[in-house]
Write an enzyme that holds these catalytic residues in place. Structure first.
Site, PDB file in Angstrom:
ATOM      1  N   LYS A  16      57.127   7.803  11.294  1.00 45.80           N
ATOM      2  CA  LYS A  16      56.275   7.671  10.109  1.00 45.80           C
ATOM      3  C   LYS A  16      55.994   9.033   9.460  1.00 45.80           C
ATOM      4  O   LYS A  16      56.010   9.159   8.243  1.00 45.80           O
ATOM      5  CB  LYS A  16      54.967   7.029  10.574  1.00 45.80           C
ATOM      6  CG  LYS A  16      54.178   6.335   9.548  1.00 45.80           C
ATOM      7  CD  LYS A  16      53.126   5.454  10.229  1.00 45.80           C
ATOM      8  CE  LYS A  16      52.271   6.250  11.208  1.00 45.80           C
ATOM      9  NZ  LYS A  16      50.847   6.288  10.854  1.00 45.80           N
ATOM     10  N   ARG A  91      42.306   0.807   9.402  1.00 46.11           N
ATOM     11  CA  ARG A  91      42.783   0.384  10.714  1.00 46.11           C
ATOM     12  C   ARG A  91      42.291  -1.018  11.060  1.00 46.11           C
ATOM     13  O   ARG A  91      42.769  -1.612  12.019  1.00 46.11           O
ATOM     14  CB  ARG A  91      42.279   1.342  11.802  1.00 46.11           C
ATOM     15  CG  ARG A  91      42.977   2.684  11.823  1.00 46.11           C
ATOM     16  CD  ARG A  91      42.681   3.383  13.144  1.00 46.11           C
ATOM     17  NE  ARG A  91      43.098   4.773  13.115  1.00 46.11           N
ATOM     18  CZ  ARG A  91      44.339   5.175  13.322  1.00 46.11           C
ATOM     19  NH1 ARG A  91      45.286   4.295  13.553  1.00 46.11           N
ATOM     20  NH2 ARG A  91      44.650   6.454  13.275  1.00 46.11           N
ATOM     21  N   ARG A 130      60.534  13.344  24.958  1.00 45.48           N
ATOM     22  CA  ARG A 130      60.157  14.627  24.368  1.00 45.48           C
ATOM     23  C   ARG A 130      59.742  15.614  25.451  1.00 45.48           C
ATOM     24  O   ARG A 130      59.088  15.266  26.424  1.00 45.48           O
ATOM     25  CB  ARG A 130      58.989  14.446  23.387  1.00 45.48           C
ATOM     26  CG  ARG A 130      59.356  13.606  22.195  1.00 45.48           C
ATOM     27  CD  ARG A 130      58.454  13.880  21.033  1.00 45.48           C
ATOM     28  NE  ARG A 130      57.089  13.420  21.271  1.00 45.48           N
ATOM     29  CZ  ARG A 130      56.252  13.110  20.278  1.00 45.48           C
ATOM     30  NH1 ARG A 130      56.619  13.235  19.029  1.00 45.48           N
ATOM     31  NH2 ARG A 130      55.035  12.711  20.571  1.00 45.48           N
ATOM     32  N   ARG A 163      54.338  16.192  27.729  1.00 45.83           N
ATOM     33  CA  ARG A 163      52.903  16.080  27.457  1.00 45.83           C
ATOM     34  C   ARG A 163      52.372  14.781  28.042  1.00 45.83           C
ATOM     35  O   ARG A 163      53.079  13.780  28.095  1.00 45.83           O
ATOM     36  CB  ARG A 163      52.644  16.084  25.941  1.00 45.83           C
ATOM     37  CG  ARG A 163      52.704  17.467  25.338  1.00 45.83           C
ATOM     38  CD  ARG A 163      52.316  17.430  23.882  1.00 45.83           C
ATOM     39  NE  ARG A 163      53.361  16.788  23.093  1.00 45.83           N
ATOM     40  CZ  ARG A 163      53.769  17.192  21.899  1.00 45.83           C
ATOM     41  NH1 ARG A 163      53.206  18.244  21.337  1.00 45.83           N
ATOM     42  NH2 ARG A 163      54.712  16.571  21.256  1.00 45.83           N
ATOM     43  N   ARG A 174      49.471   3.231  24.280  1.00 43.14           N
ATOM     44  CA  ARG A 174      49.232   3.533  22.862  1.00 43.14           C
ATOM     45  C   ARG A 174      49.849   2.454  21.972  1.00 43.14           C
ATOM     46  O   ARG A 174      49.263   2.052  20.964  1.00 43.14           O
ATOM     47  CB  ARG A 174      49.817   4.899  22.492  1.00 43.14           C
ATOM     48  CG  ARG A 174      48.993   6.074  23.017  1.00 43.14           C
ATOM     49  CD  ARG A 174      49.796   7.370  22.998  1.00 43.14           C
ATOM     50  NE  ARG A 174      50.174   7.794  21.663  1.00 43.14           N
ATOM     51  CZ  ARG A 174      51.187   8.617  21.389  1.00 43.14           C
ATOM     52  NH1 ARG A 174      51.941   9.088  22.364  1.00 43.14           N
ATOM     53  NH2 ARG A 174      51.458   8.969  20.161  1.00 43.14           N
TER      54      ARG A 174
END
Ligand SMILES: [Zn+2]
Length: 224
Positions: A16, A91, A130, A163, A174
């Site tokens: 996004k 949201r 990542r 991370r 999430r």
């Protein structure tokens, strides 16, 4: 020129942010990410910004009417006269309704809600791959952009770590939170006929072309 008043929706890992950057360039729209906006409001020291800061300093959620107020200050500014790209707000359904009402009071309305979506497994693959170097935060991806030596930064030789946010379980959590929160919004905008879906699993360039073509068409339709 007709307005492009846009909302950007999409799960973590859908790309996004990349799409937002390109759209802002293409259509010369101001980009309002809610977190940034609140922080900017605080920095500029507007009355609403100061109030929002009191909540943030206490670690409390900023109430909806205050967020709406801070966002509308930006939407009312000259830079947003031809439109805006809003990310991270609304949201919830009450927030969406409050935004509609605030826009309607200014004789404006949303042009489209852009949903860049990817299947959960693709999001997990992208985010959990990542790696970041401990020294200078250089970014890598084990699959798409691996370092020359596994676990070592090409640029400064420091160690690469994952991370906490990118751990697979955290990513799945999430995504679950995102789906739960966003599905009602997606349904709302779909019912109102302003939802536009984009396949975020496609290469970013293709997604971008698709969004750009869709917005160009919308703009033409608005002018008719
Ligand atoms: Zn590095």
């Amino acid at each position: 020129m007709s307005e492009l008043n846009l909302i950007l929706l999409g799960p973590p890992g859908a790309g996004k942010g990349t799409q937002a950057e390109r759209l802002v360039d293409d259509f010369d729209l101001p980009y309002y990410a809610t977190g940034d906006i609140l922080r900017a409001g605080v920095k500029n020291g507007s009355e609403l910004g100061k109030k929002a800061k009191e909540y943030m300093d206490r670690g409390d959620l900023v109430p909806d009417d205050l967020i709406i107020g801070v966002i509308m200050e930006r939407i009312d500014s000259a830079e947003a006269a031809d439109g805006f790209l809003l990310d991270g707000f609304p949201r919830t359904i009450p927030q969406a309704e409050a935004l509609d009402e605030a826009l309607a009071g200014r004789d404006r309305r949303l042009t489209a809600a852009l949903l860049v979506d990817v299947p959960d497994e693709e999001a997990v693959r992208r985010l959990s791959g990542r790696r970041i170097c401990v020294k200078n935060q250089h970014l890598y991806h084990v699959e798409f952009d691996p370092p020359k030596r596994e676990g070592v930064c090409d640029q400064d030789g420091s160690r690469l770590i994952q991370r906490d946010d990118d751990q697979p379980e955290t990513v799945r959590h999430r995504l679950g939170v995102y789906r739960e929160q966003t599905t009602p919004l997606v349904d709302l905008y779909e019912q109102r006929g302003i939802l536009r879906r984009f396949d975020g699993a496609r290469p970013p360039g293709e997604v971008h072309d698709h969004i750009r073509a869709t917005l160009a068409t919308l703009r033409l339709e608005e002018e008719l």
